[in-house]
Enzyme design. Structure first.
Site, mmCIF file in Angstrom:
data_model
loop_
_atom_site.group_PDB
_atom_site.id
_atom_site.type_symbol
_atom_site.label_atom_id
_atom_site.label_comp_id
_atom_site.label_asym_id
_atom_site.label_seq_id
_atom_site.Cartn_x
_atom_site.Cartn_y
_atom_site.Cartn_z
ATOM 1 N N GLU A 134 7.130 -7.101 9.194
ATOM 2 C CA GLU A 134 7.446 -6.587 7.857
ATOM 3 C C GLU A 134 7.693 -5.074 7.973
ATOM 4 O O GLU A 134 8.753 -4.651 8.402
ATOM 5 C CB GLU A 134 6.362 -6.981 6.845
ATOM 6 C CG GLU A 134 6.378 -8.498 6.644
ATOM 7 C CD GLU A 134 5.554 -9.023 5.476
ATOM 8 O OE1 GLU A 134 4.767 -8.283 4.873
ATOM 9 O OE2 GLU A 134 5.715 -10.220 5.166
HETATM 10 C C1 HEC Z 1 9.698 -7.847 5.058
HETATM 11 C C2 HEC Z 1 9.648 -8.277 3.673
HETATM 12 C C3 HEC Z 1 8.537 -7.742 2.801
HETATM 13 C C4 HEC Z 1 8.210 -6.421 2.556
HETATM 14 C C5 HEC Z 1 8.836 -5.177 3.143
HETATM 15 C C6 HEC Z 1 7.161 -6.461 1.579
HETATM 16 N N1 HEC Z 1 6.854 -7.749 1.227
HETATM 17 FE FE1 HEC Z 1 5.553 -8.324 -0.185
HETATM 18 N N2 HEC Z 1 5.674 -10.204 0.481
HETATM 19 C C7 HEC Z 1 6.550 -10.657 1.476
HETATM 20 C C8 HEC Z 1 6.166 -11.999 1.877
HETATM 21 C C9 HEC Z 1 6.860 -12.842 2.926
HETATM 22 C C10 HEC Z 1 5.028 -12.333 1.116
HETATM 23 C C11 HEC Z 1 4.197 -13.623 1.224
HETATM 24 C C12 HEC Z 1 3.283 -13.499 2.419
HETATM 25 C C13 HEC Z 1 2.198 -14.554 2.436
HETATM 26 O O1 HEC Z 1 1.873 -15.114 1.395
HETATM 27 O O2 HEC Z 1 1.642 -14.791 3.522
HETATM 28 C C14 HEC Z 1 4.770 -11.193 0.233
HETATM 29 C C15 HEC Z 1 3.780 -11.169 -0.758
HETATM 30 C C16 HEC Z 1 3.626 -10.130 -1.669
HETATM 31 C C17 HEC Z 1 2.786 -10.179 -2.854
HETATM 32 C C18 HEC Z 1 1.960 -11.361 -3.334
HETATM 33 C C19 HEC Z 1 2.602 -12.073 -4.489
HETATM 34 C C20 HEC Z 1 1.888 -13.363 -4.831
HETATM 35 O O3 HEC Z 1 2.131 -13.908 -5.898
HETATM 36 O O4 HEC Z 1 1.096 -13.865 -4.027
HETATM 37 C C21 HEC Z 1 2.892 -8.943 -3.453
HETATM 38 C C22 HEC Z 1 2.203 -8.497 -4.727
HETATM 39 C C23 HEC Z 1 3.756 -8.138 -2.632
HETATM 40 N N3 HEC Z 1 4.203 -8.900 -1.574
HETATM 41 C C24 HEC Z 1 4.033 -6.790 -2.833
HETATM 42 C C25 HEC Z 1 4.611 -5.990 -1.836
HETATM 43 C C26 HEC Z 1 4.549 -4.533 -1.819
HETATM 44 C C27 HEC Z 1 3.861 -3.670 -2.845
HETATM 45 C C28 HEC Z 1 5.231 -4.131 -0.697
HETATM 46 C C29 HEC Z 1 5.421 -2.711 -0.185
HETATM 47 C C30 HEC Z 1 4.206 -1.991 0.183
HETATM 48 C C31 HEC Z 1 5.733 -5.332 -0.048
HETATM 49 N N4 HEC Z 1 5.306 -6.437 -0.750
HETATM 50 C C32 HEC Z 1 6.540 -5.327 1.068
HETATM 51 C C33 HEC Z 1 7.603 -9.940 1.984
HETATM 52 C C34 HEC Z 1 7.654 -8.553 1.986
#
Ligand code: HEC
Ligand code: HEC
Length: 330
Positions: A134
């Site tokens: 990520e």
């Molecule tokens: C490379 C792509 C990527 C980036 C960059 C990324 N995310 Fe995500 N995000 C994901 C993925 C894939 C998941 C699910 C992971 C899991 O459940 O194991 C996720 C899950 C989440 C969730 C949980 C939502 C839920 O309903 O469970 C939140 C809130 C979130 N991200 C916020 C952020 C924030 C704030 C950042 C920056 C600091 C960020 N993400 C950066 C891909 C990304």
């Protein structure tokens, strides 16, 4: 005199109508309380300075190791809060392991991530920051970069006694995420505006309740308040094949055998915007997802007509972002 009498009669008639309308809306309100889904209301108690600062950081690529991606790269606010890919893509185009869920309304979920491993938005942020596939970085590197940006230093000094710190970055990003609440036409319907959705959408909602989708997708976020087995009425994972670690769900967190393949029930708000579906990104369309849910969660084959009406209901859940929350594409 006669005119006066007529006026009095008209007046009392009007007040009678008013009484009826009032008691009518009281009935609607109590009916609303009996619904398994509650209407969404925007948060009024947020610190706007934090929200705006959080929005800047959410869109800032310096939060990744090689300055190539921001939170918004994977969670595009203008695309339902997702990347619309089967699994996410991180720094250097590294392929992720799981589908990107939406950040819209995620503050309403009882836990964060598909397997529920984070208990708060603040805690969730440590995940993507450190994951190799990520953002692949750490807080000291991020702070090094951001401390060279005087406008951040000044803004954080204004809001926090201890200025620009990892915890404060998490605090403002989470405050921004709490502003990402998207009321839709369906919420206006729940609040008593009966023509806010079409007759077919109402029929779809009735079917959604009657088939039992609502046993799992319920509450204010139409999901996000419990764990459930994926494959209650059939072995989804055996039928799909190629089981990997992300398929184990909440088992990865609790190591309890009974949590194997249990997932946080996802919210269905904005669901028409967030294809492909499921933690494995395997369902390309909403129709595919509804078919799989009917088969594996309810043990039913749905007539196409019912499927179509449920899809129309799900489309009424696409909401509107508050003006200050709209994101810039990164
Ligand atoms: C490379 C792509 C990527 C980036 C960059 C990324 N995310 Fe995500 N995000 C994901 C993925 C894939 C998941 C699910 C992971 C899991 O459940 O194991 C996720 C899950 C989440 C969730 C949980 C939502 C839920 O309903 O469970 C939140 C809130 C979130 N991200 C916020 C952020 C924030 C704030 C950042 C920056 C600091 C960020 N993400 C950066 C891909 C990304
Ligand atoms: C027994 C609980 C349960 C029932 C009943 C249920 N679901 Fe689900 N639903 C889930 C779970 C758990 C997931 C997440 C599956 C995964 O990807 O691991 C899910 C995922 C979904 C998704 C994909 C969400 C996304 O973001 O990818 C849709 C759409 C959906 N359900 C619609 C429905 C509909 C429509 C019905 C009724 C026909 C229904 N569900 C019945 C538990 C349930």
């Amino acid at each position: 005199m006669k005119i006066h009498k007529v006026l009095v009669t008209i007046c009392s008639f009007i007040s009678l109508i008013a009484v009826f309308t009032l008691s009518g809306s009281a009935v609607v309100e109590s009916a609303e309380l009996n619904e398994p889904i509650q209407p969404l209301k925007p948060r009024q108690d947020l610190n706007l300075e934090k929200v705006n600062l959080g929005k800047l950081l959410f869109n800032d690529k310096r939060l990744s190791g090689d300055n190539s991606i921001s939170c918004a790269s994977c969670h595009d606010i203008n695309k339902g809060g997702v990347d619309q890919l089967p699994v996410s893509k991180g720094v250097g185009d590294a392929s992720g392991l799981i589908n990107t869920p939406t950040v819209l309304n995620s503050s309403l979920n009882f836990r964060q991530f598909w397997d529920g491993r984070a208990s708060s938005l603040e805690e969730q942020i440590d995940g993507p920051i450190h994951m190799k596939h990520e953002m692949n970085t750490d807080w000291p590197s991020i702070l090094n970069k951001l401390k060279q940006d005087q406008s951040y230093v000044d803004s954080f000094n204004k809001v926090y006694k201890n200025g620009l710190q990892a915890d404060n970055i998490k605090d403002v990003i989470s405050e921004y995420e709490r502003s990402l609440i998207t009321p839709s036409r369906f919420d206006r319907y729940l609040q008593g505006q009966k023509d806010a959705i079409t007759e077919n959408e109402i029929k779809g909602y009735e079917l959604f309740k009657r088939y039992g989708c609502v046993a799992c997708h319920q509450g204010v976020n139409i999901g996000g308040n419990m764990y459930q087995l994926f494959g209650v009425m059939g072995d989804y994972f055996k039928d799909r094949g190629n089981i990997n670690d992300s398929d184990l769900g909440h088992f990865n967190v609790s190591k309890n055998e009974q949590d194997r393949h249990k997932f946080k029930v996802p919210s269905l708000r904005n669901i028409a915007l967030t294809a492909p579906y499921f933690h494995d990104g395997s369902a390309k369309t909403l129709r595919d997802a509804v078919k799989i849910m009917a088969k594996y969660q309810l043990g039913r084959t749905m007539p196409e007509k019912d499927e179509e009406l449920i899809i129309q209901f799900l489309q009424s859940l696409s909401g509107e972002l508050p003006a200050q929350a709209k994101g810039e594409k990164q």
